[in-house]
Write an enzyme that holds these catalytic residues in place. Structure first.
Site, mmCIF file in Angstrom:
data_model
loop_
_atom_site.group_PDB
_atom_site.id
_atom_site.type_symbol
_atom_site.label_atom_id
_atom_site.label_comp_id
_atom_site.label_asym_id
_atom_site.label_seq_id
_atom_site.Cartn_x
_atom_site.Cartn_y
_atom_site.Cartn_z
ATOM 1 N N TRP A 157 51.116 41.040 36.688
ATOM 2 C CA TRP A 157 52.325 41.627 37.785
ATOM 3 C C TRP A 157 53.202 40.161 38.445
ATOM 4 O O TRP A 157 52.678 39.145 38.145
ATOM 5 C CB TRP A 157 51.328 41.450 39.463
ATOM 6 C CG TRP A 157 51.568 42.345 40.527
ATOM 7 C CD1 TRP A 157 52.199 41.149 41.471
ATOM 8 C CD2 TRP A 157 52.525 43.391 41.118
ATOM 9 N NE1 TRP A 157 53.068 42.142 42.553
ATOM 10 C CE2 TRP A 157 52.984 43.349 41.525
ATOM 11 C CE3 TRP A 157 52.049 44.861 40.116
ATOM 12 C CZ2 TRP A 157 53.699 44.459 42.492
ATOM 13 C CZ3 TRP A 157 52.835 45.598 40.484
ATOM 14 C CH2 TRP A 157 53.114 45.872 42.023
ATOM 15 N N LEU A 158 54.132 40.539 38.589
ATOM 16 C CA LEU A 158 55.335 39.987 39.028
ATOM 17 C C LEU A 158 55.529 39.111 40.071
ATOM 18 O O LEU A 158 56.399 40.774 40.427
ATOM 19 C CB LEU A 158 56.800 39.237 37.989
ATOM 20 C CG LEU A 158 56.463 39.051 36.223
ATOM 21 C CD1 LEU A 158 57.806 39.297 35.521
ATOM 22 C CD2 LEU A 158 55.821 37.563 36.765
ATOM 23 N N ASP B 112 68.751 47.911 27.717
ATOM 24 C CA ASP B 112 68.752 48.313 28.396
ATOM 25 C C ASP B 112 69.084 47.981 29.752
ATOM 26 O O ASP B 112 67.809 48.326 30.914
ATOM 27 C CB ASP B 112 67.117 49.676 28.524
ATOM 28 C CG ASP B 112 67.212 50.782 29.557
ATOM 29 O OD1 ASP B 112 68.359 51.123 30.120
ATOM 30 O OD2 ASP B 112 66.593 51.691 29.936
#
Length: 280
Positions: A88-89, A189
């Protein structure tokens, strides 16, 4: 998608206290899973096995060699659902100039040919990545032609679009620039939803769709939906200047992403596609 306690218990993460749904786009179900002392990002692909995430994992590892990305913790299949657990950032604020320099560092990772060592055909838009020595051939045959064919199958194509597309296609194949491009590692992307700044202000990239191609293609994506300011482009240019004529070449790469959206979301994107095609 609701995750049951039984389902969560099969993850290779100990003592999960809760799973909170988070925004994860329209491709995967996404959750923040928490333990007593740590958080993780969980993506789930209902009723598709872990092979769905192999392309993303490969991309994170390639990008992670030069820029901050979520770390791959685990992947697998539970009750027919593929999953990917990432670190998790925590997000914060940061410098667009630094982001531009970080993207330039990614693009300075080169390869001998264009493409990648595997295709990705599990998604709604197939990515045909087999190696090509010539960028004009790769871009026309393995990117544009694929989406044009799909648009035709989806009844989103017309004789007028086909006429202008064939003119553009011949111009691409004849353009000397297209035969001189150096293969760069691309995010694939690069819109504003796929970058963030960590809590310490470090630029990070997420949700990659990597291959080796013309770096101007990544930059074209940054111009379609906003979220990148002039400092971003100044930082990029300072680190890795573009060849002359990049602004004039921009529409030919914007077209790929607009064709993708035409296929995904329908005729809403038709006028934008036509605006580019009508120039040829």
């Amino acid at each position: 998608m609701q995750l049951t306690t039984k389902w969560l218990a099969q993850l290779p993460v100990s003592e999960i206290t809760r799973a909170i749904p988070v925004s994860g786009g329209d491709i995967n179900a996404a959750f923040r899973i928490e333990t007593a002392d740590q958080s993780y990002f969980l993506k789930v692909q209902p009723q598709r096995d872990e092979r769905f995430f192999a392309h993303e994992i490969a991309g994170l590892r390639l990008l992670g060699a030069v820029i901050t990305t979520p770390q791959v913790i685990a992947t697998g299949t539970i009750d027919g659902d593929g999953y990917l657990v990432l670190s998790w950032l925590d997000s914060g604020t940061g410098s667009q100039y630094a982001l531009g320099q970080a993207v330039a560092a990614v693009h300075q990772q080169h390869q001998a040919q264009f493409g990648l060592d595997h295709d990705f055909t599990f998604g709604k838009l197939p990515k045909i990545n087999h190696w090509q020595s010539d960028w004009a051939t790769f871009y026309t045959e393995q990117r544009l032609d694929v989406l044009v064919k799909l648009a035709s199958q989806n009844h989103l194509w017309s004789t007028n679009r086909e006429h202008h597309y064939q003119r553009l296609r011949q111009e691409l194949l004849a353009d000397p620039y297209m035969h001189q491009v150096q293969p760069s590692l691309l995010h694939g992307d690069l819109w504003s939803g796929n970058y963030l700044f960590t809590s310490t202000g470090t630029p990070a990239l997420i949700d990659p769709d990597v291959f080796y191609g013309d770096r101007e293609m990544d930059l074209a994506m940054t111009t379609i939906f906003g979220g990148f300011d002039e400092d971003f482009y100044r930082g990029y240019q300072a680190a890795y200047p573009l060849a002359p004529g990049s602004q004039q070449r921009l529409p030919r790469y914007q077209l790929y992403y607009l064709l993708a959206h035409l296929n995904l979301f329908g005729e809403t994107y038709g006028p934008a596609v036509d605006h580019i095609l009508d120039q040829y």
